[in-house]
Design an enzyme around this catalytic site. Structure first.
Site, PDB file in Angstrom:
ATOM      1  N   ASP A  72       0.837  -1.190   0.000  1.00  0.00           N
ATOM      2  CA  ASP A  72       0.000   0.000   0.000  1.00  0.00           C
ATOM      3  C   ASP A  72       0.878   1.248   0.000  1.00  0.00           C
ATOM      4  OD1 ASP A  72      -2.506   1.392   0.298  1.00  0.00           O
ATOM      5  OD2 ASP A  72      -1.810   1.850   2.312  1.00  0.00           O
TER       6      ASP A  72
ATOM      7  N   THR B  15      -3.196   4.992  -3.935  1.00  0.00           N
ATOM      8  CA  THR B  15      -2.178   5.806  -3.289  1.00  0.00           C
ATOM      9  C   THR B  15      -0.811   5.622  -3.952  1.00  0.00           C
ATOM     10  OG1 THR B  15      -1.952   4.044  -1.697  1.00  0.00           O
ATOM     11  CG2 THR B  15      -3.279   5.897  -1.050  1.00  0.00           C
ATOM     12  N   THR B  16      -0.570   4.447  -4.511  1.00  0.00           N
ATOM     13  CA  THR B  16       0.702   4.242  -5.197  1.00  0.00           C
ATOM     14  C   THR B  16       0.696   4.987  -6.521  1.00  0.00           C
ATOM     15  OG1 THR B  16       0.614   2.020  -4.302  1.00  0.00           O
ATOM     16  CG2 THR B  16       2.371   2.486  -5.843  1.00  0.00           C
TER      17      THR B  16
ATOM     18  N   ASP C  87      -8.827  -0.798   1.570  1.00  0.00           N
ATOM     19  CA  ASP C  87      -8.814  -0.239   0.214  1.00  0.00           C
ATOM     20  C   ASP C  87     -10.062  -0.661  -0.549  1.00  0.00           C
ATOM     21  OD1 ASP C  87      -6.420   0.852   0.753  1.00  0.00           O
ATOM     22  OD2 ASP C  87      -5.332  -0.031  -0.937  1.00  0.00           O
TER      23      ASP C  87
END
Lengths: 535, 553
Positions: A69, A102-103, A400
């Site tokens: 994550d 988020t990446t 997520d």
């Protein structure tokens, strides 16, 4: 910063601790900022996509976590550099707002900065670059909205939601079980969702972890799980048709809040006091019992005396239930929180189908499960797994997935993943670039290149040849006029992401592009860095 | 040998730093230059930002006053610059960078005169004279904006807000934010325009375009106890009770002494305490309140009590938020519930708790007598939002100023050039040294357009020549030519392209810059006492090349 000298050769000090401050200006500052930010993005690059790798992070206390994550990785890296920290916050704000992607957002920002660096080398003013990026961003967002498709979240037993959850889970360590976990996540969200207001309060989904077992044992409890057991080992382990009395006062003689002393002068007084205390306990238990309750949950502790009495009166009880749990239980069972014994009435009791104590494996740890609550508004996902690290990572992954589902309930428009959306935007931006007459043209074109960086990265992480696969996908998108062609990461034989059912929410993609552009613009606007010199 | 030297006379404490004479003035001017250089590149629509790290905190800013403040300037003369930037910030809120630059430029122009031996006081006199003339002209040049219709007035305000936002991070969304700012200021009481009544709340996450204005109050969900979630979260036309009262089961007095004889009486004391809190709660409920807000904590007991009766409550509401709620809803803050009068309750159109990013916010909307507004700012990173907040603050201040004074001038360096032209013209009619000095003042004014052009990556010499020519040919048409950062020619009529600033900002900038320059010019000696003993021992202050006090020179 070195000392300044006046016309007479005398040094003067302008700033406090001037000698210990470092100043970088102009091109040097841009480059150093960009390189620092890029370093962060490069770390995350290999975590992108369904075949992305995990990172192992060791905290200063020696705690090890393994994660895929983006937000968690950058947070635990404890980044010092001020510009690099901006990327950390970027990732975290994507986490707070959307919860997923988020990446991707950090990688995109990194790609944009990489492009900006070459433009700077060409001698283009940084603000022209950021203006160009801004215009390109608008074009990309507009195009994204035009290729987005609305999906029916209700259809086919919420199949679309499950697929979206699977896409989110696909890149995680739990991807083997993504279907099962996806279903769990969807059911959990739908249980607490307010479909009319399109609002989901994620506080109502509790994620509990327990090491042991395997990921398959993860299950959804339509109710609440609390990490407590019955106050007395001989009490009933299971209560059917429970009527719950939720107390926020201890099973103790009441105490005034004012400081007090008790002086006892004679033996009779002592006895009297003792009897009165006994009387209190009897009364308390009686009050609870009379109301019809068959289980008592208490926020505070009990006296041993009380515990004994409760057992004798066949009233199972739980002590030291935390405040948040009390609230959750109240919401789920429709109970009213009762602050003192005198106020116990039958209407204030909560109802649940079953409360039972469960034991895990061979360990002695027990937990209480409250199931079939009267007004199920709270659910718990119990995550199991071989080790603490897996359980933690599974928890993050499920979070997520839950976020993705929530976003779909709020806004049911999707775009297709696998880099297809980015490629489609890149093509559109590239087309737009030629219409710009000023210097910004170069920046707009670079923006398109940066967008292509995402599918490139995906292909690279999957072991494909990035250049050939992106080039193929791009040409197919153009010739077939199909914005859903992406990178076939899973090697399923088709590049159409609609067939592969790789769904991503429009809001997440939009947010990614907007946030990344925003932060890059901010970094490009800094031409002067003044910081304490550490060296 | 030593008998030939005069004995040293120690006048001041050892380590005292003195310097005097012309050298001192020049040295001060140099220090001021160095500071002004730092902020120079932030001026104008293409101005850059500075990143300043102080301890673990990183600030990214474009605001002159903020940057100067964070630099921790210790040089005594340079500090004057920091102070004028601050005073400009407090007084008008915008134009801090241009004030600083102008002051530094005035000093730079004065330096050759000082070096050539002109007495500083003559320079000062000349500057004062020039300032007087400039201000007079500024008054004459400024344009009265007709604002008979509200629409026209709003347009003016929007344009001024946009000019203020031009150089900031928000430049690309200035349309959106100027609307936001103007709407917020319009909410205020036009007679007072209290800045404190516009709240700005920062929530990280989302894009800047997700920012929104609440015509009322918004504040973050306060700390809550168990039971809070069972309260209703949405009301229409609620009755709002504002309190400055702790609603908790607690000891009434710290050191009270009560003697009881019999164990039976014990229960009575306990009951009495409960009765006290229940009485308070009961009064509130009976009075018909639907929302209870308190500055002090509202305990778990009260939370659950209210939840049972479908009342929403929030404790520990920050002071300024409570004040704004009071203004917006027309309620009054009560310090006791005794004799609680429903007339003191406020109301609003809609109360709602909503999720904004990762936070939950309480919104009070459609307030009847709203004299307050709240802007909820969104953005990617903490620093981004903080800078956005500072920028909005500037814009709000400008709009506030504009709201009253309806005179504007054109920005983009146009007004400075016009004043400069006028002063040059005037200088020719003066005899004596003043001629030079007024001329220098005129030259110093040109620093603003020059820097704007430089920062935009334009050829400043070429632009300045074009502008001077336009202004000299001038008359009415040439008057408002300023730097154009977008067009190919580099110059344009900034008045017709709506780069407007209130003339008050310019007036204040000119005054404080000249004042500061004059103050620095009139200093001919600095006596700096050494730091206290401990400090000097800890950190020996090496100042090479400085002769000890009292030595023969």
């Amino acid at each position: 910063m070195s000392l300044a000298f006046d016309d007479y050769g005398r040094p003067y000090i302008i700033l406090r601790d001037q000698g210990q401050k470092k100043r970088m200006k102009g091109l040097e500052a841009y480059k150093s900022n960009i390189l620092a930010a890029k370093a962060v993005a490069n770390t995350l690059q290999s975590s992108l996509g369904p075949k992305g790798m995990d990172k192992m992070l060791v905290s200063p206390d020696g705690d090890v976590s393994v994660t895929n994550d983006g937000a968690t990785i950058v947070e635990k890296m404890e980044i010092q550099h001020p510009t690099a920290k901006l990327l950390v916050e970027l990732s975290q704000s994507q986490d707070a707002e959307i919860g997923d992607g988020t990446t991707g957002v950090v990688v995109l920002a990194g790609k944009l900065l990489e492009q900006a660096l070459t433009l700077l080398d060409k001698g283009i003013h940084p603000l022209k670059i950021s203006d160009g990026f801004d215009r390109a961003c608008d074009v990309a967002i507009k195009h994204l909205e035009s290729i987005a498709e609305e999906i029916d979240i209700q259809a086919n037993d919420h199949e679309a939601l499950i697929q979206a959850a699977c896409t989110a889970l696909g890149s995680k360590v739990v991807s083997k079980r993504k279907r099962e976990l996806g279903k769990i996540a969807v059911t959990a969200v739908l249980d607490v969702a307010d479909l009319k207001r399109k609002d989901v309060n994620l506080d109502l989904i509790k994620i509990q972890t327990k090491t042991g077992g395997s990921v398959e044992d993860t299950r959804l409890i339509s109710g609440i799980l609390i990490d407590k057991d019955m106050s007395h080992p001989q009490m009933q382990k299971e209560v059917k048709d429970a009527k719950i009395c939720l107390l926020t006062c201890p099973f103790e003689p009441p105490k005034p809040k004012t400081k007090h002393n008790i002086n006892i002068s004679s033996a009779e007084d002592y006895k009297k006091l003792y009897q009165q205390e006994q009387q209190y306990f009897v009364e308390m238990v009686k009050l609870v019992k009379d109301s019809g309750a068959n289980i008592a949950l208490c926020q505070w502790g009990f006296d041993d005396e009380a515990n004994h009495l409760l057992l004798q009166n066949d009233l199972p009880a739980v002590r030291w239930v935390s405040g948040t749990d009390v609230e959750l239980i109240a919401m789920a069972t429709g109970a009213r929180i009762i602050p003192r014994f005198q106020e116990i009435t039958p209407e204030k009791l909560g109802k649940a189908g079953c409360i039972k104590e469960v034991q895990f494996g061979t360990s002695n740890e027990r937990m209480l499960v409250i199931e079939n609550c009267q007004c199920t508004k709270a659910v718990t996902i119990l995550i199991r797994g071989g080790s603490q690290m897996i359980v933690d990572e599974a928890k993050r992954s499920i979070h997520d997935a839950i976020c993705v589902i929530r976003n779909l309930i709020k806004d049911n428009r999707i775009v297709y993943g696998g880099g297809s959306a980015e490629l489609a935007c890149a093509l559109q931006v590239l087309q737009y670039a030629d219409e710009v007459s000023s210097v910004e043209q170069y920046a707009v074109r670079s923006f398109a290149d940066a967008l292509e960086g995402i599918p490139c990265c995906l292909a690279d992480n999957c072991g494909l040849n990035p250049i050939t696969s992106v080039a193929q996908a791009k040409s197919r998108q153009l010739t077939e006029k199909n914005p859903r062609i992406g990178i076939d990461c899973m090697e399923l034989g088709t590049s159409d992401m609609k067939e592969q059912k790789i769904y991503e929410t429009l809001s997440s993609k939009k947010q990614q592009i907007q946030l990344a552009t925003q932060v890059v613009k901010m970094i490009l606007k800094i031409d002067d860095v003044i910081a304490p010199d550490d060296y | 040998m030593s008998q030939f030297l005069q004995p040293t006379i120690l006048l001041l404490r050892e380590g005292t730093d003195t310097s005097q004479g012309r050298a001192q003035i020049v040295s001060n001017i140099n220090a001021v230059q160095a500071v002004a250089d730092v902020v120079k590149s932030t001026l104008g629509p293409r101005g850059m930002d500075k990143m300043i790290q102080t301890g673990p905190k990183v600030t990214i800013s474009n605001d002159g006053a903020t940057i100067l403040n964070l630099l921790e300037v210790v040089h005594p003369a340079a500090r004057v610059l920091v102070d004028i930037a601050k005073s400009q910030d407090d007084e008008v809120g915008d134009g801090t960078t241009s004030t600083t630059l102008l002051a530094a430029e005035l000093l730079k122009e004065a330096k050759p005169f000082i070096e050539e031996g002109i007495h500083p006081q003559i320079v000062i006199q000349g500057y004062r004279k020039a300032l007087e003339l400039a201000l007079e002209k500024l008054e004459g040049f400024s344009i009265n904006i007709s604002r008979d219709s509200p629409q026209e007035k709003r347009d003016t305000l929007l344009k001024c807000a946009q000019t203020a936002l031009n150089s900031k991070l928000l430049a690309n969304t200035k349309q959106f934010f100027s609307e936001l700012v103007v709407s917020a200021v319009e909410k205020l009481d036009p007679n007072i325009l209290d800045r404190d009544l516009i709240g700005i709340k920062n929530v990280t996450g989302g894009s800047v375009n997700d920012s929104f204005l609440v015509d009322g109050v918004a504040f973050k969900k306060t700390f809550s106890y168990a039971g809070f979630e069972q309260q209703p979260k949405r009301f229409e036309n609620p009755k709002i009770c504002l309190l400055n009262l702790e609603l908790e089961l607690k000891s009434e007095k710290e050191n009270a002494e009560i003697r009881i004889e019999k164990p039976e009486e014990y229960q009575q004391i306990v009951d009495a305490e409960w009765a006290l809190i229940y009485e308070k709660l009961d009064i509130i409920v009976k009075a018909g309140a639907q929302i209870v807000l308190s500055k002090l904590p509202i305990g778990d007991l009260a939370t659950q009590y209210f939840a049972d009766r479908n009342i929403f409550c929030a404790g520990r509401v920050p002071q300024e938020d409570l004040l704004r709620v009071q203004k917006a809803t027309g309620g009054q803050v009560q310090t006791t519930v005794n004799g609680l009068n429903p007339e003191t309750f406020g109301t609003c159109g809609l109360f709602e708790e909503v999720q904004v990013g990762a936070e939950r916010y309480n919104l009070f909307k459609n307030c009847p007598q709203s004299r307050t507004a709240t802007i909820v700012l969104r953005g990617g990173a903490e620093q981004f939002i903080q800078e956005a907040e500072r920028s909005l603050n500037d814009a709000i201040m400008i709009v506030r100023r504009c709201f009253k004074a309806n005179k504007i001038v054109a920005g983009g360096g146009a007004i400075e050039l016009e004043l400069s032209r006028y002063l040059r013209h005037y200088a020719r009619s003066v005899t004596g040294k003043t001629q030079y000095i007024v001329n220098s003042f005129a030259k110093a004014l040109e620093v603003i357009p020059r820097t704007i052009a430089e920062n935009a990556g334009l050829n400043s010499i070429e632009i300045m020549n074009k502008l001077r020519q336009r202004h000299a040919q001038g008359g009415e048409e040439g008057r408002w030519y300023g730097v154009d950062i977008n067009g190919a020619s580099g110059v344009c009529d900034t008045h017709s392209s709506f780069v407007w600033e209130p003339s008050l900002v310019k007036r204040n900038a000119l005054c404080s810059a000249t004042e500061a320059a004059c103050a620095i010019l009139s200093i001919d000696e600095t006596v700096k006492n050494p730091k206290s003993d401990q400090d000097t021992k800890m950190k020996p202050r090496g100042q090479p090349g400085r002769p000890p006090m009292g030595m023969r020179r």
